[in-house]
Write a protein that holds these residues in place. Structure first.
Motif, mmCIF file in Angstrom:
data_model
loop_
_atom_site.group_PDB
_atom_site.id
_atom_site.type_symbol
_atom_site.label_atom_id
_atom_site.label_comp_id
_atom_site.label_asym_id
_atom_site.label_seq_id
_atom_site.Cartn_x
_atom_site.Cartn_y
_atom_site.Cartn_z
ATOM 1 N N TYR A 305 -7.294 9.670 -5.523
ATOM 2 C CA TYR A 305 -6.778 8.495 -4.809
ATOM 3 C C TYR A 305 -5.275 8.676 -4.521
ATOM 4 C CZ TYR A 305 -4.609 3.979 -4.148
ATOM 5 O OH TYR A 305 -3.820 2.976 -3.663
ATOM 6 N N PHE A 306 -4.523 9.037 -5.536
ATOM 7 C CA PHE A 306 -3.066 9.187 -5.333
ATOM 8 C C PHE A 306 -2.731 10.271 -4.310
ATOM 9 C CE2 PHE A 306 -2.519 6.862 -9.398
ATOM 10 C CZ PHE A 306 -1.618 5.908 -8.934
ATOM 11 N N LYS A 307 -3.496 11.342 -4.341
ATOM 12 C CA LYS A 307 -3.191 12.477 -3.436
ATOM 13 C C LYS A 307 -3.745 12.246 -2.028
ATOM 14 C CE LYS A 307 -1.546 15.451 -6.633
ATOM 15 N NZ LYS A 307 -0.323 16.226 -6.546
ATOM 16 N N GLY A 308 -4.681 11.314 -1.910
ATOM 17 C CA GLY A 308 -5.385 11.121 -0.637
ATOM 18 C C GLY A 308 -4.587 10.310 0.377
ATOM 19 N N SER A 309 -5.111 10.271 1.610
ATOM 20 C CA SER A 309 -4.464 9.453 2.642
ATOM 21 C C SER A 309 -4.868 8.000 2.417
ATOM 22 C CB SER A 309 -4.888 9.919 4.033
ATOM 23 O OG SER A 309 -6.221 9.548 4.263
ATOM 24 N N ARG A 311 -4.352 3.745 3.934
ATOM 25 C CA ARG A 311 -3.780 2.672 4.746
ATOM 26 C C ARG A 311 -4.312 1.393 4.120
ATOM 27 N NH1 ARG A 311 -1.956 0.422 9.502
ATOM 28 N NH2 ARG A 311 -3.300 -1.207 10.325
ATOM 29 N N GLU A 312 -3.455 0.709 3.381
ATOM 30 C CA GLU A 312 -3.944 -0.458 2.659
ATOM 31 C C GLU A 312 -2.954 -1.616 2.742
ATOM 32 O OE1 GLU A 312 -2.868 1.170 -1.791
ATOM 33 O OE2 GLU A 312 -4.676 1.933 -0.842
ATOM 34 N N LYS A 321 3.184 -9.715 3.661
ATOM 35 C CA LYS A 321 2.096 -8.722 3.660
ATOM 36 C C LYS A 321 2.425 -7.607 4.645
ATOM 37 C CE LYS A 321 -1.866 -11.675 2.447
ATOM 38 N NZ LYS A 321 -1.611 -11.641 1.047
ATOM 39 N N TYR A 322 2.088 -6.383 4.245
ATOM 40 C CA TYR A 322 2.352 -5.247 5.130
ATOM 41 C C TYR A 322 1.308 -4.169 4.857
ATOM 42 C CZ TYR A 322 4.299 -3.003 0.982
ATOM 43 O OH TYR A 322 4.438 -2.466 -0.283
ATOM 44 N N PHE A 323 1.222 -3.202 5.810
ATOM 45 C CA PHE A 323 0.291 -2.086 5.613
ATOM 46 C C PHE A 323 1.039 -0.876 5.091
ATOM 47 C CE2 PHE A 323 -2.740 -4.503 8.058
ATOM 48 C CZ PHE A 323 -3.929 -4.157 7.407
ATOM 49 N N TYR A 324 0.572 -0.364 3.965
ATOM 50 C CA TYR A 324 1.173 0.840 3.395
ATOM 51 C C TYR A 324 0.329 2.037 3.834
ATOM 52 C CZ TYR A 324 2.893 4.272 0.136
ATOM 53 O OH TYR A 324 3.425 5.403 -0.387
ATOM 54 N N THR A 325 0.983 3.042 4.412
ATOM 55 C CA THR A 325 0.213 4.223 4.830
ATOM 56 C C THR A 325 0.873 5.499 4.327
ATOM 57 O OG1 THR A 325 1.463 4.333 6.885
ATOM 58 C CG2 THR A 325 -0.657 3.222 6.999
ATOM 59 N N GLU A 326 0.069 6.450 3.978
ATOM 60 C CA GLU A 326 0.585 7.797 3.692
ATOM 61 C C GLU A 326 -0.529 8.810 3.930
ATOM 62 O OE1 GLU A 326 2.172 7.639 -0.293
ATOM 63 O OE2 GLU A 326 0.207 7.579 -1.232
ATOM 64 N N GLY A 327 -0.120 10.041 4.254
ATOM 65 C CA GLY A 327 -1.095 11.082 4.569
ATOM 66 C C GLY A 327 -1.634 11.751 3.310
ATOM 67 N N ALA A 328 -2.646 12.600 3.507
ATOM 68 C CA ALA A 328 -3.246 13.301 2.366
ATOM 69 C C ALA A 328 -2.399 14.509 1.979
ATOM 70 C CB ALA A 328 -4.652 13.755 2.737
#
Ligand SMILES: C[S@@+](CC[C@H](N)C(=O)[O-])C[C@H]1O[C@@H](n2cnc3c(N)ncnc32)[C@H](O)[C@@H]1O
Length: 421
Positions: A305-309, A311-312, A321-328
């Motif tokens: 989960y931590f290493k994965g991409s 968008r939550e 409220k905001y969307f947090y995104t990061e790549g894998a």
């Protein structure tokens, strides 16, 4: 010159000394070192320094409390002044630059140069995070301009370079700003040619870490640090890049007589690279507690989960409220590449995005051992093994240290010039 008397400030576990001694132990003689960790009672870094270099080899007090008269005369001052204010862990907008709590330790270096006067060192070799060239966010480049002006005032020619160790075949992607300063009227400075030639061909960095510049030789920008007649440091503090915009300080540069020249640059490296694979310990060489480094089956999902991409949707404490995104990221990390940057939290056991996780020869996934982290920084094996220093602390000390191979290459280049006179 037969030997260079070195002092090592903010010495940590001695990365500069290791690097310089690898270049030539008989030439670079560390005559004094200082290391003090304000955040902890137990002085782990100083303990490791003494274990390796002998009892009494490091002054373990706040550098600000050391009278300059107690510091032996020296030819070269080296140090990675603390970088918490600029480190990747804190965002640029939160960084306070050299006005910050830790950052002001620059003045400890400056104080030594001023008080030593005619006996000030002819050479300086300093290291900091790459963002030193950009901070603070509201006046980009101002902090570095202050450093340059301090050194200008004390009679130094300064060159700097942002070096990513992996670009020159070393086993870690670690990008740091290195600064070399040469006092006018001393050997290295006497060999100075022109800013363009020095930056691109004949300087210490150009020889140790060759580059190709994006722009034509003649098109380097010249930035007058300050026109003010009186207090230039105050003037820079108040006015440098006041209107905002990018920092004028790029990856490679030089300052002479108050004028700075800077350009972007691409590394040129033709040797054989060292990868993470080459830093691993296998079979019987693994530590007795190797089992504790393997990721338990019941934690694997969390690591993924931590290493994965992602968008939550997340909610800030104020309800926004905001969307947090990061790549894998690679999971496990590829061992056929240099390691990613080792940071101070590398050592903990819990699932974490930044910690390395590799598949070893057993086919199982594990974290890196302290010796592997030492190899990634090009320290000798077991450098941080010391009574009272646990695995987590050993990792912390490596996260704070540097890639010693960079210092070795700079040391070798300096030695050539100093011996040629
Ligand atoms: C970026 S680390 C340098 C690490 C070092 N180059 C190495 O190879 O391990 C900065 C060091 O400065 C030390 N330090 C912070 N404040 C200090 C102070 N006031 N006096 C002396 N050392 C200090 C920290 O404990 C830390 O070890």
């Amino acid at each position: 010159m037969k030997e260079v008397r070195v002092i090592e400030l903010f010495a940590g576990v001695g990365g500069f000394r290791v690097g310089l001694e690898k270049a030539d132990k008989d030439f670079f003689k560390t005559v004094w070192a200082n290391q003090w960790e304000p955040a902890t009672k137990v002085q782990h870094a100083a303990m490791v320094y003494e274990k390796n270099f002998g009892q009494g080899s490091v002054s373990n007090v706040d550098i600000n409390s050391v009278p300059v008269e107690d510091i032996p005369d020296h030819d070269m001052l080296v140090g990675g002044f603390p970088c918490q204010d600029y480190s990747v862990a804190s965002t640029l907008s939160r960084s306070k630059g050299i006005e910050g709590k830790k950052g002001i330790l620059w003045w400890a270096i400056y104080n030594i140069l001023v008080k030593k006067g005619a006996k000030a060192p002819s050479l300086l070799l300093l290291e900091n995070v790459d963002r030193l060239l950009l901070s603070p966010a509201k006046q980009r480049g101002r902090d570095f301009a202050i450093i340059l002006e301090c050194l200008n005032e004390q009679g130094y020619i300064v060159e700097w370079r942002v070096i990513n160790a992996a670009d020159y075949g070393m086993p870690q992607k670690r990008r740091r700003t290195y600064i070399c300063a040469y006092k006018k009227g001393t050997p290295v400075a006497d060999g100075f040619t022109t800013p363009n030639d020095w930056i691109q061909n004949s300087g210490i960095f150009a020889k140790a870490f060759p580059i190709e510049c994006d722009r034509d030789l003649t098109s380097l920008d010249a930035h007058i640090l300050s026109d003010a007649r009186k207090d230039r440091l105050v003037d820079i503090t108040e006015n440098f890049n006041r209107k905002g915009g990018d920092s004028p300080f790029k990856k490679a540069g030089l300052m002479i007589d108050g004028v700075a020249y800077s350009t972007d640059a691409n590394p040129v490296f033709k040797g054989a690279p060292i990868y993470l694979r080459d830093c691993l310990v296998r079979g019987e060489n693994r530590p007795a507690d190797i089992e504790s480094f393997y990721i338990p089956d019941d934690q694997m999902e969390r690591w993924r989960y931590f290493k994965g991409s992602k968008r939550e949707e997340r909610t800030r404490p104020d309800g926004f409220k905001y969307f947090y995104t990061e790549g894998a990221m690679d999971f496990p990390d590829s061992i056929d590449k240099p390691a990613r940057t080792i940071i101070t939290s590398e050592g903990g056991k819990s699932p974490d995005r930044c910690r390395h996780a590799i598949e070893d020869e057993t086919g199982r996934i594990r974290r890196l051992t302290p010796v592997e982290l030492e190899h990634i920084n090009m320290f000798p094996s077991n450098w941080t093994e010391c009574k009272g220093v646990d695995n987590g602390k050993r990792a912390f000390l490596m996260g704070n240290a540097l890639v010693c191979g960079i210092v070795t290459k700079i040391g070798e280049e300096l030695e050539k010039r100093l011996k040629a006179e």
